[in-house]
Design a protein around this motif. Sequence first.
Motif, PDB file in Angstrom:
ATOM      1  N   UNK A 150       0.829  -1.206   0.000  1.00 58.94           N
ATOM      2  CA  UNK A 150       0.000   0.000   0.000  1.00 58.94           C
ATOM      3  C   UNK A 150       0.866   1.259   0.000  1.00 58.94           C
ATOM      4  N   UNK A 151       2.000   1.234   0.697  1.00 59.60           N
ATOM      5  CA  UNK A 151       2.915   2.381   0.656  1.00 59.60           C
ATOM      6  C   UNK A 151       3.506   2.529  -0.742  1.00 59.60           C
ATOM      7  N   UNK A 152       3.798   1.432  -1.398  1.00 60.15           N
ATOM      8  CA  UNK A 152       4.315   1.513  -2.761  1.00 60.15           C
ATOM      9  C   UNK A 152       3.262   2.057  -3.717  1.00 60.15           C
ATOM     10  N   UNK A 153       1.997   1.752  -3.482  1.00 62.74           N
ATOM     11  CA  UNK A 153       0.921   2.320  -4.300  1.00 62.74           C
ATOM     12  C   UNK A 153       0.856   3.835  -4.118  1.00 62.74           C
ATOM     13  N   UNK A 154       1.025   4.304  -2.899  1.00 59.21           N
ATOM     14  CA  UNK A 154       1.073   5.749  -2.650  1.00 59.21           C
ATOM     15  C   UNK A 154       2.303   6.346  -3.337  1.00 59.21           C
ATOM     16  N   UNK A 155       3.390   5.599  -3.376  1.00 63.64           N
ATOM     17  CA  UNK A 155       4.588   6.061  -4.081  1.00 63.64           C
ATOM     18  C   UNK A 155       4.349   6.217  -5.570  1.00 63.64           C
ATOM     19  N   UNK A 156       3.578   5.321  -6.144  1.00 60.88           N
ATOM     20  CA  UNK A 156       3.225   5.452  -7.567  1.00 60.88           C
ATOM     21  C   UNK A 156       2.380   6.704  -7.767  1.00 60.88           C
TER      22      UNK A 156
ATOM     23  N   UNK B 154       3.189   9.890 -10.230  1.00 58.31           N
ATOM     24  CA  UNK B 154       2.268  10.327 -11.283  1.00 58.31           C
ATOM     25  C   UNK B 154       1.905  11.806 -11.119  1.00 58.31           C
ATOM     26  N   UNK B 155       1.634  12.224  -9.890  1.00 62.02           N
ATOM     27  CA  UNK B 155       1.272  13.622  -9.651  1.00 62.02           C
ATOM     28  C   UNK B 155       2.484  14.387  -9.131  1.00 62.02           C
ATOM     29  N   UNK B 156       3.269  14.872 -10.052  1.00 56.49           N
ATOM     30  CA  UNK B 156       4.518  15.538  -9.697  1.00 56.49           C
ATOM     31  C   UNK B 156       4.309  16.865  -8.979  1.00 56.49           C
TER      32      UNK B 156
ATOM     33  N   UNK C 158       0.949  13.952  -1.880  1.00 57.54           N
ATOM     34  CA  UNK C 158       1.325  12.591  -2.269  1.00 57.54           C
ATOM     35  C   UNK C 158       2.722  12.246  -1.771  1.00 57.54           C
ATOM     36  N   UNK C 159       3.662  13.163  -1.915  1.00 61.06           N
ATOM     37  CA  UNK C 159       5.033  12.867  -1.507  1.00 61.06           C
ATOM     38  C   UNK C 159       5.144  12.816   0.015  1.00 61.06           C
TER      39      UNK C 159
ATOM     40  N   UNK D  73      12.547  19.443  -3.404  1.00 59.55           N
ATOM     41  CA  UNK D  73      12.586  19.931  -4.785  1.00 59.55           C
ATOM     42  C   UNK D  73      11.214  20.392  -5.254  1.00 59.55           C
ATOM     43  N   UNK D  74      10.170  19.802  -4.719  1.00 64.17           N
ATOM     44  CA  UNK D  74       8.805  20.179  -5.097  1.00 64.17           C
ATOM     45  C   UNK D  74       8.305  21.401  -4.349  1.00 64.17           C
ATOM     46  N   UNK D  75       9.115  21.951  -3.497  1.00 63.64           N
ATOM     47  CA  UNK D  75       8.727  23.177  -2.800  1.00 63.64           C
ATOM     48  C   UNK D  75       8.321  22.990  -1.364  1.00 63.64           C
TER      49      UNK D  75
END
Length: 110
Positions: free
Chosen positions: A29-35, A39-41, A46-47, A106-108
């Motif tokens: 489930x954590x890996x699914x959240x990682x995907x 996807x949503x950069x 999400x991160x 990096x994403x702010x």
Amino acid sequence: AIILVHWLLTVWGCMDYMFPASYAWGNFSVLAVGIWAIVQRDSLDAIVMFLTGLLLTVLTDIIHISVFYPSNNHLSDLKRFSIGMAILSLLLKPVSCYLVYRMYRERGGE
């Protein structure tokens, strides 16, 4: 690369059915959240959820490995391999947390 490595190590760690289903459910489930984070950069949520999930799975993996580690010395090769991959995944998670934290910055994120 983080997702792929942890997915492979989790699959290998679950090969022998030595750990309960919660080990697989938690890690996958954590890996699914990682995907989702890949996807949503532009999403900081999400991160952050991925980083939080990785940190929580470090704790739950320690508990799973320590509670379900077999006490006898007569381990099959499959059990040894499965335990080794689970331990390797656990050892790589702090490095993954650091890399995900850098992506967060990096994403702010602050």
